[in-house]
Design an enzyme around this catalytic site. Structure first.
Site, short mmCIF file in Angstrom:
data_model
loop_
_atom_site.label_atom_id
_atom_site.label_comp_id
_atom_site.label_asym_id
_atom_site.label_seq_id
_atom_site.Cartn_x
_atom_site.Cartn_y
_atom_site.Cartn_z
N ASP A 143 0.90 -1.07 -0.12
CA ASP A 143 -0.04 0.07 -0.04
C ASP A 143 0.97 1.14 0.06
O ASP A 143 2.15 1.08 0.49
CB ASP A 143 -0.92 -0.09 1.16
C1 BGC Z 1 -4.97 3.26 -0.34
C2 BGC Z 1 -4.99 2.11 -1.29
C3 BGC Z 1 -4.77 2.70 -2.65
C4 BGC Z 1 -3.44 3.65 -2.56
C5 BGC Z 1 -3.30 4.46 -3.92
C6 BGC Z 1 -3.66 4.03 -0.39
O1 BGC Z 1 -3.82 5.11 0.54
O2 BGC Z 1 -5.19 2.47 1.01
O3 BGC Z 1 -6.13 1.40 -1.22
O4 BGC Z 1 -4.99 1.77 -3.70
O5 BGC Z 1 -3.50 4.60 -1.60
O6 BGC Z 1 -3.99 5.42 -4.05
#
Ligand code: BGC
Length: 719
Positions: free
Chosen positions: A251
């Site tokens: 993540d």
């Molecule tokens: C989120 C993810 C997301 C990623 C990219 C993160 O903060 O938890 O679900 O895909 O950001 O935007």
């Protein structure tokens, strides 16, 4: 691109007719150590490196999961302000889950995958399959409810649909990211049994059944290690036990340590920063844990080259499956078919929770004075919410949908309240005079024949939004009071609840009709109007339980250490008793049960029968019953099969969902429903032996319209 003389033979890795594994090995042996390391990190907010010298392209990613997000700048979170990146907004995944219709999940996956392909994305960051553990989780709307079987069965076709476009799905967030509060560090402690029975199945199905090409690690820790480099989750369970051959992506900002990232199963590191979400300029991509620091350890021989080879192989495999797959289709973008899919999912996912005296449907022409009250009738709900935000080509608001259906001249709209803008990470006070909005709404309601109250939560911080959990179970922005005051002047009140979560309903008994409508995306207003007017007969079912009060929810029954934790640790004390498993076993009646959803028709369930009385552990139980649509409109019913084992050596929930199927029935039609359940799926996870065990003995199998509405049961013996 490499330009080759016409008569040159293509290198194996560029030859699409060669098996992927051969291409992977060929490319790998041409690469320098530096090139292999480069593959493992981001080069911009949403892309990671390729191998330019070999013509191997970068990997481009996008959120996910409800549509393709607008382009984000190379190195900031601002929108790139393109003029051609407005997408179709599909309904939120809670809505998709509520359809209980896996074939619709496939259509959804195909459509969103086509949009991702058109936008030249190689990875679409979704679906989210974290289990709905508490109604306060700000991201439940991006997930598929509280039941592992439902989430699994809906995730698999979604993923297959996306990937048939040559776009990798990225199932997230692996694992136990069940709240936003302290998501970056909270250390989740949960038993093996709950892990395997509740929190892992949807990920396992995504890997084993859907063959997902990428998995996103979660922000939180599990048993003392961050999930983005967690030995048990990534090396042992995902890659060894489930034989996952794809790529683990962090993540954004989920990596914390070079050695752990190198050794504990991470492949691509995205979004790392040293000093906060927006000001990472000082922290260059070369400083990422898996960039120069990783290279240094490899060069010094402190890590074997096999460690980076393993990651590079996975990333190359993903590139050959996506960007370097010459067979992949071209995709499509914002087209009539995608709107039609979005509309169908929305219509099938809307849940009719309550309908006293058949107040609904409201036929066009029946009333001349309709009040539409509530900010959600007009608020843009594809903006905000965090990473799942969308810039949409179009969206039909509930008010517009209702105006089209009932005639603009019959409708008066009053906001009733306002919530302020959807700003990530903070709450901004609304500009409007709240008392004035309140008073206006009461007057509008008083003068109307019927009120559609279109309210609920929204995508503001602390609502249904990433980065924070809800602060209260009750409806925000003074809506609780507003609804009770409206009821004093007009009892003909239909609550159109727009949310991804359960909410408290202190006035539920006084409300004649309640419709749960989720976040429906581009086609919101059309879908809502079609259901309210009866053009569409509702058939959605709740993918989670609605507790009466917060402490009736399992996670909240054990105090702060269970939710949200003490800021360092958290213990999932309810163990396997999540959602309806808790309500049923502890006999705590929910306001609306898991699987509940009404229709404008009535369905009569025949008695469930089995093909035999006793089964071995390898056999399949063949279940049969009749289902009759006794109403006067065509409809569809999601029938559910639950099992229980009254006497077992371990605690077993009162019942567990084992199968479901959506059955279409014309008015008056009867069908014989046949559903098969494998005996091995009646197992529990034995944490002593680390195996799935079916204990011999008596089981009860039931057909049900919801977890709270069992129609009939049959006893069987397992030997
Ligand atoms: C989120 C993810 C997301 C990623 C990219 C993160 O903060 O938890 O679900 O895909 O950001 O935007």
């Amino acid at each position: 691109m490499i330009i080759m003389p016409l008569n040159a033979t293509k290198p194996v890795y560029q030859d699409n007719s060669q098996p992927i594994e051969k291409r992977v090995e060929d490319a790998l042996q041409r690469m320098t150590l530096e090139e292999k390391v480069k593959l493992c990190t981001a080069q911009s907010k949403f892309s990671s490196h390729g191998v330019p010298r070999l013509g191997i392209p970068e990997v481009w990613m996008s959120d996910g999961p409800h549509g393709v997000r607008a382009e984000i700048e190379w190195n900031s979170w601002s929108h790139a302000r393109w003029t051609n990146d407005s997408s179709t907004a599909f309904p939120a995944l809670t809505c998709l889950a509520a359809t209980f219709n896996p074939s619709l999940a496939h259509d959804y996956g195909v459509a969103v995958g086509e949009e991702a392909r058109y936008r030249r994305k190689d990875i679409l960051l979704g679906p989210g399959v974290n289990i709905y553990r508490t109604p306060l989780n700000g991201r439940n709307f991006e997930y598929m409810g509280e039941d592992p079987l439902l989430a699994s069965r809906m995730a698999v076709p979604y993923i297959q649909g996306v990937q048939q476009n040559g776009v990798a799905a990225c199932v997230k967030h692996f694992a136990l990211n069940n709240q936003e509060e302290w998501r970056g560090h909270i250390n989740v402690n949960v038993s093996d049994r709950a892990l395997y029975e509740i929190y892992l199945p949807a990920f396992k199905a995504s890997v084993e059944d859907a063959k997902v090409w990428s998995v996103m690690g979660a922000y939180n820790q599990f048993r003392g290690q961050h999930c983005c480099h967690n030995d048990l989750l990534l090396n042992k369970i995902l890659k060894q036990d489930w034989k996952f051959d794809g790529v683990v992506v962090t993540d954004w900002g989920g990596a914390h340590d070079t050695r752990q990232a190198a050794l504990n199963g991470l492949d691509i590191e995205m979004g790392s920063y040293t000093n906060g979400l927006t000001s990472e300029a000082e922290f260059g991509y070369n400083d990422y844990f898996l960039a120069d620091p990783f290279l240094a350890l490899l060069r010094k021989g402190e890590l074997p080259v096999s460690v980076v080879d393993e990651k590079a192989r996975r990333i190359l495999r993903l590139i050959f499956r996506t960007a370097m797959n010459a067979e992949r289709p071209f995709g499509r973008y914002v087209c009539a078919d995608h709107s039609a899919t979005a509309l169908r999912v929305a219509e099938e996912g809307i849940v009719l929770l309550k309908n006293r005296h058949n107040l609904l449907p409201v036929q066009p022409g029946k009333y001349k004075r309709i009040a539409v009250i509530g900010e959600n009738a007009t608020k843009n709900l594809t903006e905000g919410g965090g990473s799942s935000e969308l810039k949409v080509k179009y969206q039909v608001s509930p008010l517009e949908g209702l105006q089209k259906t009932y005639g603009a001249e019959s409708i008066v709209h009053a906001m009733g309240y306002s919530s302020g803008p959807s700003v990530y990470g903070r709450v901004e006070e609304p500009a409007e005079d709240q008392q004035k909005l309140f008073d206006e709404a009461i007057e509008v309601a008083r003068n109307a024949e019927i009120v559609f109250f279109v309210g609920g939560l929204n995508k503001n911080h602390y609502q249904d939004c990433e980065g924070g959990d809800r602060q209260q179970f009750g409806l925000p922005f003074n809506q609780e009071k507003l609804i009770s005051e409206i009821l004093k002047v007009n009892k003909n009140l239909v609550l159109v609840l727009v949310s991804g979560n359960a909410v408290a309903m202190p006035w539920e008994k006084e409300l004649p009709a309640i419709v749960q409508t989720w976040y429906l995306g581009s086609e919101s207003g059309n879908a809502i109007a079609n259901v309210l007017s009866g053009k569409v007969n509702p058939s959605g079912k709740l993918p989670f339980s609605f507790p009466v009060k917060l402490t009736d929810n399992a996670a909240h029954s054990f105090g702060a250490l269970s939710y949200p934790g003490d800021s360092i640790n958290q213990h999932y004390k309810e163990d396997i008793l999540v959602g309806y498993r808790w309500h049923d076993t502890k006999k705590i009646k929910p306001l609306f049960a898991f699987g509940h959803g009404l229709s404008y028709s009535k369905y009569e369930y025949g008695k469930i029968t089995t093909d035999k009385k006793s089964y071995t552990k390898e056999e399949v139980i063949k279940l049969t019953f009749t289902l009759k649509n006794t109403g006067s409109v065509d409809g569809a019913e999601a029938v559910q099969i639950y099992s229980s084992q009254p006497r077992a050596s371990v605690l077993r929930p009162q019942k567990e969902l084992k199968a479901f199927e959506k059955i279409q029935l014309k008015a008056g039609e009867t069908k014989t429903v046949e559903i098969a359940v494998n005996v091995k799926d009646l197992a529990f996870y034995n944490d002593k032996t680390q195996s799935w065990d079916v204990e011999a003995g008596e089981f009860i199998i039931s057909n049900a319209a919801s977890a709270g509405d069992v129609k009939s049961s049959v006893k069987i013996l397992i030997r």
